[in-house]
Design a protein around this motif. Structure first.
Motif, PDB file in Angstrom:
ATOM      1  N   GLY A   1      30.408  -4.278 -62.780  1.00  0.00           N
ATOM      2  CA  GLY A   1      30.491  -5.112 -61.589  1.00  0.00           C
ATOM      3  C   GLY A   1      31.070  -6.478 -61.880  1.00  0.00           C
ATOM      4  O   GLY A   1      31.841  -7.027 -61.085  1.00  0.00           O
ATOM      5  N   LYS A   2      30.718  -7.060 -63.018  1.00  0.00           N
ATOM      6  CA  LYS A   2      31.283  -8.363 -63.403  1.00  0.00           C
ATOM      7  C   LYS A   2      32.790  -8.257 -63.598  1.00  0.00           C
ATOM      8  O   LYS A   2      33.550  -9.112 -63.133  1.00  0.00           O
ATOM      9  CB  LYS A   2      30.638  -8.864 -64.692  1.00  0.00           C
ATOM     10  CG  LYS A   2      29.234  -9.380 -64.529  1.00  0.00           C
ATOM     11  CD  LYS A   2      28.721  -9.875 -65.866  1.00  0.00           C
ATOM     12  CE  LYS A   2      27.253 -10.181 -65.823  1.00  0.00           C
ATOM     13  NZ  LYS A   2      26.894 -11.284 -64.962  1.00  0.00           N
TER      14      LYS A   2
ATOM     15  N   SER B   1      34.507  -7.731 -60.228  1.00  0.00           N
ATOM     16  CA  SER B   1      34.532  -8.990 -59.481  1.00  0.00           C
ATOM     17  C   SER B   1      35.610  -9.925 -60.024  1.00  0.00           C
ATOM     18  O   SER B   1      36.290 -10.609 -59.254  1.00  0.00           O
ATOM     19  CB  SER B   1      33.173  -9.680 -59.556  1.00  0.00           C
ATOM     20  OG  SER B   1      32.197  -8.925 -58.906  1.00  0.00           O
TER      21      SER B   1
ATOM     22  N   GLY C   1      38.811 -11.294 -58.077  1.00  0.00           N
ATOM     23  CA  GLY C   1      39.067 -12.726 -57.993  1.00  0.00           C
ATOM     24  C   GLY C   1      40.476 -13.106 -58.396  1.00  0.00           C
ATOM     25  O   GLY C   1      40.936 -14.218 -58.091  1.00  0.00           O
TER      26      GLY C   1
ATOM     27  N   LEU D   1      35.344  -6.910 -54.720  1.00  0.00           N
ATOM     28  CA  LEU D   1      34.448  -8.045 -54.891  1.00  0.00           C
ATOM     29  C   LEU D   1      33.050  -7.721 -54.375  1.00  0.00           C
ATOM     30  O   LEU D   1      32.052  -8.010 -55.033  1.00  0.00           O
ATOM     31  CB  LEU D   1      35.009  -9.278 -54.179  1.00  0.00           C
ATOM     32  CG  LEU D   1      34.207 -10.555 -54.342  1.00  0.00           C
ATOM     33  CD1 LEU D   1      34.190 -10.977 -55.806  1.00  0.00           C
ATOM     34  CD2 LEU D   1      34.789 -11.658 -53.481  1.00  0.00           C
TER      35      LEU D   1
ATOM     36  N   GLY E   1      31.525  -5.013 -56.773  1.00  0.00           N
ATOM     37  CA  GLY E   1      31.218  -5.618 -58.069  1.00  0.00           C
ATOM     38  C   GLY E   1      30.046  -6.570 -57.996  1.00  0.00           C
ATOM     39  O   GLY E   1      29.150  -6.547 -58.848  1.00  0.00           O
ATOM     40  N   PHE E   2      30.014  -7.410 -56.968  1.00  0.00           N
ATOM     41  CA  PHE E   2      28.903  -8.344 -56.809  1.00  0.00           C
ATOM     42  C   PHE E   2      27.603  -7.592 -56.562  1.00  0.00           C
ATOM     43  O   PHE E   2      26.546  -7.968 -57.075  1.00  0.00           O
ATOM     44  CB  PHE E   2      29.192  -9.310 -55.651  1.00  0.00           C
ATOM     45  CG  PHE E   2      28.097 -10.301 -55.438  1.00  0.00           C
ATOM     46  CD1 PHE E   2      27.941 -11.363 -56.314  1.00  0.00           C
ATOM     47  CD2 PHE E   2      27.213 -10.169 -54.382  1.00  0.00           C
ATOM     48  CE1 PHE E   2      26.922 -12.284 -56.124  1.00  0.00           C
ATOM     49  CE2 PHE E   2      26.192 -11.078 -54.187  1.00  0.00           C
ATOM     50  CZ  PHE E   2      26.050 -12.137 -55.063  1.00  0.00           C
TER      51      PHE E   2
ATOM     52  N   ASP F   1      26.441  -6.247 -59.924  1.00  0.00           N
ATOM     53  CA  ASP F   1      26.115  -7.369 -60.791  1.00  0.00           C
ATOM     54  C   ASP F   1      24.773  -7.995 -60.382  1.00  0.00           C
ATOM     55  O   ASP F   1      23.929  -8.289 -61.223  1.00  0.00           O
ATOM     56  CB  ASP F   1      27.228  -8.409 -60.753  1.00  0.00           C
ATOM     57  CG  ASP F   1      27.013  -9.557 -61.708  1.00  0.00           C
ATOM     58  OD1 ASP F   1      26.296  -9.372 -62.705  1.00  0.00           O
ATOM     59  OD2 ASP F   1      27.589 -10.628 -61.464  1.00  0.00           O
TER      60      ASP F   1
END
Length: 166
Positions: A36-37, A40, A44, A155, A158-159, A162
């Protein structure tokens, strides 16, 4: 380690229970958090693409449509660097396997040289194909919109993982 469902994991998370040591449908929550990080971060990158600007990206893509890796000085530098690295790796393999017998060490060194040669032979074609596909995509304005919407979805996903692993 307990295997959880997604809603069960979120329920435990909301109850302040650490769930990163558990699994969701057999997949480690901690591993999902790490993925997930990364996802993300990739999502980004669209911010950076917006700062650069779509017009500059399209210009870059159109300039590199006719990328000829065999005529590139940069490619020749890469070939030399990879060749030297291949020779170093062969020497290291040979030195590590010299106690195992000369035939095994020699075959490992020859295998490493052949692998390096195959990579050097295939890499220009792969690089050229990737550059041409990317250049065509960067010239298309509809592709920009697809990238932005994909980034929003990535995003969020992933968030989500995370946060669950935190």
């Amino acid at each position: 380690m307990q295997d959880l469902g997604l809603l069960q994991a979120w329920g435990m998370w909301f109850d302040n229970v650490q769930v990163n040591q558990h699994t969701i449908y057999g997949i480690s929550i901690l591993g999902l958090g790490r993925v997930g990080k990364v996802v993300s971060f990739i999502a980004g990158m669209t911010v950076i693409l917006d700062i650069i600007g779509p017009d500059r990206i399209r210009q870059f893509g159109s300039r590199h449509k006719r990328f000829e890796p065999f005529r590139s000085r940069t490619y020749m530098k890469i070939v030399i660097a990879v060749s030297l690295l291949g020779l170093i790796i062969c020497a290291m393999i040979f030195m590590a396997n010299r106690d195992a017998g000369p035939s095994e060490g020699a075959s490992a060194a020859v295998g490493a040289i052949l692998l390096a040669g195959m990579v050097l032979f295939i890499a220009p074609g792969v690089a050229r194909a990737m550059t041409q596909v990317l250049a065509k995509g960067l010239e298309n304005q509809a592709w920009e919109r697809a990238i932005r919407w994909s980034a929003v979805i990535l995003l969020a996903v992933g968030f989500h993982f995370d946060l669950l692993a935190s």
